[in-house]
Design a protein around this motif. Structure first.
Motif, short mmCIF file in Angstrom:
data_model
loop_
_atom_site.label_atom_id
_atom_site.label_comp_id
_atom_site.label_asym_id
_atom_site.label_seq_id
_atom_site.Cartn_x
_atom_site.Cartn_y
_atom_site.Cartn_z
N ALA A 102 34.52 40.69 27.92
CA ALA A 102 35.92 40.57 27.46
C ALA A 102 36.87 40.64 28.64
O ALA A 102 37.89 39.94 28.68
CB ALA A 102 36.23 41.67 26.45
N PHE A 103 36.54 41.48 29.62
CA PHE A 103 37.37 41.58 30.83
C PHE A 103 37.33 40.27 31.61
O PHE A 103 38.37 39.78 32.07
CB PHE A 103 36.89 42.74 31.70
N ILE A 104 36.14 39.68 31.75
CA ILE A 104 36.03 38.39 32.44
C ILE A 104 36.87 37.34 31.71
O ILE A 104 37.59 36.55 32.33
CB ILE A 104 34.56 37.94 32.53
N GLN A 105 36.80 37.34 30.38
CA GLN A 105 37.57 36.39 29.57
C GLN A 105 39.07 36.55 29.83
O GLN A 105 39.79 35.56 30.01
CB GLN A 105 37.25 36.61 28.09
N GLN A 106 39.56 37.78 29.86
CA GLN A 106 40.98 38.02 30.10
C GLN A 106 41.38 37.61 31.52
O GLN A 106 42.49 37.10 31.73
CB GLN A 106 41.32 39.50 29.86
N CYS A 107 40.50 37.81 32.48
CA CYS A 107 40.80 37.40 33.86
C CYS A 107 40.91 35.88 33.96
O CYS A 107 41.80 35.35 34.64
CB CYS A 107 39.72 37.91 34.82
N VAL A 108 40.03 35.17 33.26
CA VAL A 108 40.10 33.71 33.25
C VAL A 108 41.39 33.26 32.57
O VAL A 108 42.09 32.37 33.06
CB VAL A 108 38.85 33.10 32.57
N ASP A 109 41.74 33.89 31.44
CA ASP A 109 43.00 33.57 30.75
C ASP A 109 44.19 33.77 31.68
O ASP A 109 45.07 32.91 31.77
CB ASP A 109 43.19 34.47 29.52
#
Length: 159
Positions: A102-109
């Motif tokens: 989820a953290f990786i997803q937010q960083c990409v966003d």
């Protein structure tokens, strides 16, 4: 009272409305970028990495809790005999996950949103520079200016 007067001036200048419009458009823009990331970019990336969804990547860290709680339970049983077994077993039954996906997803966003905002600001700056480079023709003189020029010229002739 000066605070309220200053706030009233701020609110009535239109800054609040400009800010509200920016927040609303920013929220909608954020949803578009989130959809771009979630629905367009992440599925192919997840397929390449052999995982369908980054947000589901996680590590079970329940073992750390279990080791810690058994150590605390051992020390607690030496100090006082009785109770606490039910609480330790209940806590041990619930898994604890470290959701790094989820953290990786937010960083990409965030990265994509920052890139989009940067491109928009860059485009706006380019348009502003282009507008500033175009020479603005001087406006035609008003009747008062023409009259003042005539008076100036007449005064020069008299000297």
């Amino acid at each position: 009272m000066a605070f309220f007067k200053e706030f009233k001036e701020f609110a009535l200048k239109g800054n609040v409305m400009d800010m509200a419009v920016g927040v609303i458009i920013g929220g909608a823009f954020g949803k578009i970028v989130s959809s771009l990331v979630d629905d367009i970019l992440m599925p192919p990336i997840g397929a390449l990495l052999g995982n369908t969804d980054f947000s589901r990547l996680r590590i079970d860290i329940s073992r750390v809790r279990d080791v810690t709680s058994s150590a605390v339970h051992s020390v607690g049983s030496l100090v006082s005999k009785g109770g606490g077994d039910a609480a330790a077993q209940t806590a041990a039954a619930e898994p604890i996950y470290w959701n790094y996906g989820a953290f990786i997803q937010q960083c990409v966003d965030f990265t994509i949103l920052a890139l989009c905002v940067f491109l928009i600001v860059k485009l706006m700056n380019k348009l502003i520079r282009k507008r500033a480079a175009v020479p603005v023709p001087e406006p035609a003189p008003t009747k008062e200016e023409l009259l003042l020029r005539e008076i100036r010229d007449l005064l020069k002739e008299r000297k």
